[in-house]
Scaffold this motif. Structure first.
Motif, PDB file in Angstrom:
ATOM      1  N   ASP A   6       0.488  -0.898  -0.155  1.00 55.95           N
ATOM      2  CA  ASP A   6      -0.154   0.537   0.088  1.00 55.95           C
ATOM      3  C   ASP A   6       1.150   1.102  -0.314  1.00 55.95           C
ATOM      4  OD1 ASP A   6      -1.977   2.230   0.353  1.00 55.95           O
ATOM      5  OD2 ASP A   6      -3.396   0.725   2.424  1.00 55.95           O
ATOM      6  N   SER A   7       0.514   2.183  -1.040  1.00 55.88           N
ATOM      7  CA  SER A   7       1.128   3.473  -1.284  1.00 55.88           C
ATOM      8  C   SER A   7       0.867   4.491  -0.164  1.00 55.88           C
ATOM      9  CB  SER A   7       2.159   3.370  -2.780  1.00 55.88           C
ATOM     10  OG  SER A   7       0.642   3.781  -3.365  1.00 55.88           O
ATOM     11  N   PHE A   8      -0.584   4.586  -0.114  1.00 56.82           N
ATOM     12  CA  PHE A   8      -0.771   5.232   0.168  1.00 56.82           C
ATOM     13  C   PHE A   8      -0.513   6.089   1.627  1.00 56.82           C
ATOM     14  CE2 PHE A   8      -5.083   3.756  -1.753  1.00 56.82           C
ATOM     15  CZ  PHE A   8      -5.116   4.400  -2.539  1.00 56.82           C
ATOM     16  N   GLY A   9      -0.357   7.251   1.413  1.00 60.70           N
ATOM     17  CA  GLY A   9       0.159   7.756   2.823  1.00 60.70           C
ATOM     18  C   GLY A   9       1.197   7.794   3.093  1.00 60.70           C
ATOM     19  N   CYS A  10       2.098   7.828   1.994  1.00 61.41           N
ATOM     20  CA  CYS A  10       3.656   7.954   1.587  1.00 61.41           C
ATOM     21  C   CYS A  10       3.678   9.307   1.262  1.00 61.41           C
ATOM     22  CB  CYS A  10       4.440   7.357   0.722  1.00 61.41           C
ATOM     23  SG  CYS A  10       4.154   5.294   1.773  1.00 61.41           S
ATOM     24  N   GLY A  11       2.885  10.612   1.142  1.00 56.60           N
ATOM     25  CA  GLY A  11       3.688  11.349   0.677  1.00 56.60           C
ATOM     26  C   GLY A  11       4.180  11.520  -1.208  1.00 56.60           C
ATOM     27  N   HIS A  12       3.376  10.289  -1.598  1.00 59.45           N
ATOM     28  CA  HIS A  12       4.196  11.318  -2.837  1.00 59.45           C
ATOM     29  C   HIS A  12       5.430  10.765  -3.006  1.00 59.45           C
ATOM     30  CE1 HIS A  12      -0.120  11.584  -3.242  1.00 59.45           C
ATOM     31  NE2 HIS A  12      -0.529  12.528  -2.560  1.00 59.45           N
ATOM     32  N   GLY A  13       6.028   9.949  -2.533  1.00 60.90           N
ATOM     33  CA  GLY A  13       7.731  10.355  -2.342  1.00 60.90           C
ATOM     34  C   GLY A  13       8.124  11.384  -2.216  1.00 60.90           C
ATOM     35  N   LYS A  14       7.300  12.714  -1.249  1.00 58.33           N
ATOM     36  CA  LYS A  14       8.583  13.536  -0.778  1.00 58.33           C
ATOM     37  C   LYS A  14       8.336  13.842   1.187  1.00 58.33           C
ATOM     38  CE  LYS A  14       6.989  16.475  -4.682  1.00 58.33           C
ATOM     39  NZ  LYS A  14       6.451  17.911  -5.090  1.00 58.33           N
ATOM     40  N   GLY A  18       7.888   7.668   2.301  1.00 58.99           N
ATOM     41  CA  GLY A  18       7.399   8.141   1.287  1.00 58.99           C
ATOM     42  C   GLY A  18       9.376   7.647  -0.232  1.00 58.99           C
ATOM     43  N   SER A  19      10.757   8.115   1.394  1.00 61.40           N
ATOM     44  CA  SER A  19      12.403   7.516   0.722  1.00 61.40           C
ATOM     45  C   SER A  19      11.484   6.294   1.697  1.00 61.40           C
ATOM     46  CB  SER A  19      13.557   8.194   1.779  1.00 61.40           C
ATOM     47  OG  SER A  19      13.646   8.558   1.251  1.00 61.40           O
ATOM     48  N   TYR A  20      11.603   6.195   1.944  1.00 61.45           N
ATOM     49  CA  TYR A  20      11.443   4.150   3.006  1.00 61.45           C
ATOM     50  C   TYR A  20      10.553   3.779   1.850  1.00 61.45           C
ATOM     51  CZ  TYR A  20       9.290   0.233   5.221  1.00 61.45           C
ATOM     52  OH  TYR A  20       8.926  -1.003   5.708  1.00 61.45           O
ATOM     53  N   LEU A  21      10.021   3.698   1.087  1.00 68.17           N
ATOM     54  CA  LEU A  21       8.856   2.855   1.203  1.00 68.17           C
ATOM     55  C   LEU A  21       9.757   2.644  -1.108  1.00 68.17           C
ATOM     56  CD1 LEU A  21       6.294   1.200  -0.521  1.00 68.17           C
ATOM     57  CD2 LEU A  21       5.561   3.451  -0.676  1.00 68.17           C
ATOM     58  N   ASP A  44       1.222   7.785  -7.913  1.00 64.46           N
ATOM     59  CA  ASP A  44       2.007   7.525  -7.753  1.00 64.46           C
ATOM     60  C   ASP A  44       3.037   6.280  -8.884  1.00 64.46           C
ATOM     61  OD1 ASP A  44       2.548   8.868  -5.190  1.00 64.46           O
ATOM     62  OD2 ASP A  44       1.183   7.871  -4.039  1.00 64.46           O
ATOM     63  N   ARG A  45       1.738   6.474 -10.149  1.00 64.29           N
ATOM     64  CA  ARG A  45       2.586   4.807 -10.325  1.00 64.29           C
ATOM     65  C   ARG A  45       3.533   5.199 -10.685  1.00 64.29           C
ATOM     66  NH1 ARG A  45      -0.735   1.227 -13.001  1.00 64.29           N
ATOM     67  NH2 ARG A  45      -2.202   1.936 -13.495  1.00 64.29           N
ATOM     68  N   TYR A  46       4.492   5.449 -10.965  1.00 62.52           N
ATOM     69  CA  TYR A  46       5.766   6.121 -12.132  1.00 62.52           C
ATOM     70  C   TYR A  46       6.700   6.515 -10.069  1.00 62.52           C
ATOM     71  CZ  TYR A  46       3.872   5.247 -16.003  1.00 62.52           C
ATOM     72  OH  TYR A  46       2.937   4.746 -17.113  1.00 62.52           O
ATOM     73  N   THR A  47       5.777   6.266  -8.940  1.00 63.15           N
ATOM     74  CA  THR A  47       6.441   6.779  -8.086  1.00 63.15           C
ATOM     75  C   THR A  47       7.776   6.056  -7.232  1.00 63.15           C
ATOM     76  OG1 THR A  47       5.265   8.639  -7.562  1.00 63.15           O
ATOM     77  CG2 THR A  47       6.631   8.339  -6.081  1.00 63.15           C
ATOM     78  N   TYR A  48       7.175   4.896  -7.130  1.00 61.47           N
ATOM     79  CA  TYR A  48       7.075   3.690  -6.269  1.00 61.47           C
ATOM     80  C   TYR A  48       7.593   2.949  -6.596  1.00 61.47           C
ATOM     81  CZ  TYR A  48       5.364   6.919  -2.549  1.00 61.47           C
ATOM     82  OH  TYR A  48       4.952   7.752  -1.958  1.00 61.47           O
TER      83      TYR A  48
END
Length: 372
Positions: A6-14, A18-21, A44-48
């Motif tokens: 789940d990538s929700f709540g991860c600040g869109h990598g910022k 987000g860095s952790y994920l 976030d498709r291309y964020t993580y």
């Protein structure tokens, strides 16, 4: 075994989460017996993990906390069953969680919950998160400091596993000092020598105001040319921090960069004179690890998870003791033998932290809940 992430709540990598994920996803490889699939907002498709070839399933939701919360309460389990996940890793486990689980769920807690939800207005949200954590199959805490906080809040001790963050040693390592005194690094330029404090300006517990006062004392006492660079997104205490800078007679030597691109951090660390980290409720302390891996001396608070992650390889101070903090800054600026000792010890210490190890231990936890 198929694992949903789940990538929700991860600040869109910022954000730190987000860095952790992103770092965790870089170590996950699909095999014949274990596959991974990320899911979350389409943005976030291309964020993580995209560069690693991991599949991504998008969920059509408005980009708001309320809509994401409601989706987790009412739809997350149906989504997990539809995608035939054997378990789900909730990377932002202190922010986005179901209340109950029909598919085994592992929550990663990257925050100190007692601080994150200290506001009276957020007490109902805190209750819901605690219900989700208590009902999760396992909880991964990013430090023993977070683990103790979770136990204090009523999370069963036997559910919690501590897995430290890793360090990307291909990014964070000692660099050769550049010949020019001006470091031109997007999106700004700064003249060396400088100290760095890489942290969001989000809370009084980050102790930015105290650091500015200590830096002012350091400058008055030593008359050195050092500057102070404050990186990180601006939050609710930004006006207090700006006011403290204006009140300093050395305000021209203190810089706020705002959000700083991750790809530029390694050089910013490596070219600095040291990292000063006064935060008193830090649950992870990843910037301290990255600084040590970059071969620069660190001075940090005795509070939170920082003594865990820095070991004997930092100069420690009480963040409420301005004079003591100023003395620590002076020591890492002027004591040559101390700087050498901290650099060498820090480089050796950080060899034990890697994202590969973090990923392996995380997969072990996920496998353990799938067997139940």
């Amino acid at each position: 075994m198929k694992i949903g992430i789940d990538s929700f709540g991860c600040g869109h990598g910022k954000s730190g989460i987000g860095s952790y994920l992103s770092s965790l996803a870089s170590q996950l490889k699909n095999t014949a017996d274990c596959t991974f699939e990320l899911f979350g907002s389409e943005m976030d498709r291309y964020t993580y993990g995209a560069e690693n070839g991991l599949p991504y399933s998008s969920v059509k939701l408005s980009d708001s906390r309320l809509s994401e919360d409601l989706w987790h309460y009412g739809c997350a389990n149906f989504f997990a069953r539809f995608h035939k996940y054997d378990a789900v890793l909730y990377a932002a486990g202190a922010r986005r969680l179901p209340l109950v689980y029909t598919i085994p769920g592992v929550a990663v807690v990257y925050d100190v919950l007692s601080e994150l939800y200290e506001d009276e207005i957020l007490k109902n949200r805190k209750k819901r998160i605690l219900i989700g954590l208590k009902n999760a199959s396992k909880v991964i805490a990013a430090s023993h400091f977070i683990r103790k906080d979770l136990i204090k809040l009523g999370i069963p001790e036997e559910k919690i596993t501590v897995i430290y963050n890793g360090v990307n040693h291909s990014e964070f390592y000692p660099h050769e000092i550049l010949p020019s005194p001006l470091l031109d690094i997007k999106p700004f330029a700064v003249k060396r020598p400088y100290f760095i404090y890489p942290s969001q300006i989000s809370s009084s517990t980050k102790k930015h105001v105290e650091l500015i006062k200590a830096f002012t004392i350091f400058k008055e006492k030593t008359r050195l040319e050092h500057r102070l660079v404050l990186t990180g997104s601006e939050g609710k205490v930004i006006e207090d921090v700006k006011r403290a800078i204006l009140d300093s007679k050395y305000h021209q030597d203190i810089f706020i960069t705002g959000f700083f691109p991750h790809e530029s951090f390694p050089l910013l660390y490596a070219e600095s004179e040291g990292c000063i980290f006064p935060s008193v409720n830090e649950g992870v302390g990843l910037p301290v690890l990255e600084a040590l891996a970059s071969g620069i001396p660190v001075a940090c608070s005795t509070a939170g998870a920082l003594p865990e992650v820095a070991g004997d390889h930092a100069v420690y101070f009480d963040s409420d003791n301005i004079e003591q903090m100023a003395d620590a800054i002076e020591r890492i600026a002027l004591e040559t033998n101390l700087r050498k000792k901290l650099k060498e010890g820090g480089l050796e210490w950080t060899k034990r932290f890697s994202w590969k190890k973090t990923a392996e231990k995380t997969i072990d936890v996920l496998k353990s809940v799938c067997k139940k």
